[in-house]
Design a protein around this motif. Structure first.
Motif, mmCIF file in Angstrom:
data_model
loop_
_atom_site.group_PDB
_atom_site.id
_atom_site.type_symbol
_atom_site.label_atom_id
_atom_site.label_comp_id
_atom_site.label_asym_id
_atom_site.label_seq_id
_atom_site.Cartn_x
_atom_site.Cartn_y
_atom_site.Cartn_z
ATOM 1 N N GLU A 81 0.303 -0.957 0.468
ATOM 2 C CA GLU A 81 -0.368 0.288 0.326
ATOM 3 C C GLU A 81 0.738 1.141 -0.058
ATOM 4 N N VAL A 82 0.684 2.506 -1.432
ATOM 5 C CA VAL A 82 1.628 3.514 -1.198
ATOM 6 C C VAL A 82 0.707 4.971 -0.756
ATOM 7 N N LEU A 83 -0.521 4.524 -0.783
ATOM 8 C CA LEU A 83 -1.323 6.083 -0.943
ATOM 9 C C LEU A 83 -2.374 5.051 -0.214
ATOM 10 N N LYS A 84 -3.647 6.253 0.831
ATOM 11 C CA LYS A 84 -4.845 5.761 1.450
ATOM 12 C C LYS A 84 -5.313 7.020 1.280
ATOM 13 N N LEU A 85 -6.466 7.371 1.043
ATOM 14 C CA LEU A 85 -7.122 8.153 0.644
ATOM 15 C C LEU A 85 -8.722 7.866 2.051
ATOM 16 N N ASP A 86 -8.828 8.353 2.799
ATOM 17 C CA ASP A 86 -9.781 8.191 3.641
ATOM 18 C C ASP A 86 -10.898 9.132 3.468
ATOM 19 N N ALA A 87 -12.092 8.319 4.413
ATOM 20 C CA ALA A 87 -13.197 8.751 4.342
ATOM 21 C C ALA A 87 -13.000 10.455 5.281
ATOM 22 N N ASP A 88 -12.350 10.683 5.844
ATOM 23 C CA ASP A 88 -12.016 11.892 6.252
ATOM 24 C C ASP A 88 -11.625 12.840 5.563
ATOM 25 N N LYS A 89 -11.731 12.308 4.103
ATOM 26 C CA LYS A 89 -10.669 13.413 3.446
ATOM 27 C C LYS A 89 -9.105 13.147 3.520
ATOM 28 N N LEU A 90 -8.651 12.645 4.119
ATOM 29 C CA LEU A 90 -7.150 12.601 4.623
ATOM 30 C C LEU A 90 -5.856 11.891 3.244
ATOM 31 N N ALA A 91 -5.286 12.465 3.030
ATOM 32 C CA ALA A 91 -4.554 11.305 2.541
ATOM 33 C C ALA A 91 -2.975 11.066 3.005
ATOM 34 N N SER A 92 -2.540 9.516 3.029
ATOM 35 C CA SER A 92 -1.776 8.935 3.745
ATOM 36 C C SER A 92 -0.446 8.179 3.412
#
Length: 90
Positions: free
Chosen positions: A59-70
């Protein structure tokens, strides 16, 4: 059954032949997962991006339900010959 936390909503895999025997390998994928149990007022989901290094998917990128990019590693941005590198960890 009701969607629960961690249930997969869908996945797109990008794959191709790695040899002349048509052995198919995944090079990258995008996956949507439920973040919580779903109900009439909650349908939270995260979008996960994976790449493959050698034969290992990560996993290199996560876009979450809180509109945050990790991002799993350093973030590099370049514009007008300047570069910003910031460590952002999942």
């Amino acid at each position: 059954a009701v969607m629960a936390s961690g249930h997969r909503l869908g996945v797109i895999e990008f794959a191709g032949a790695e040899d002349t025997s048509s052995t198919i390998s995944v090079g990258a994928k995008i996956e949507a997962l439920c973040r919580d149990a779903w109900d009439g007022s909650n349908n939270d989901a995260n979008l996960l991006f994976y790449t493959t290094d050698g034969t290992t998917q990560s996993e290199v990128l996560k876009l979450d339900a809180d509109k945050l990019a990790s991002f799993a590693g350093n973030l590099s941005l370049s514009a007008d010959d300047s570069v910003l590198i910031a460590p952002l960890v999942l």
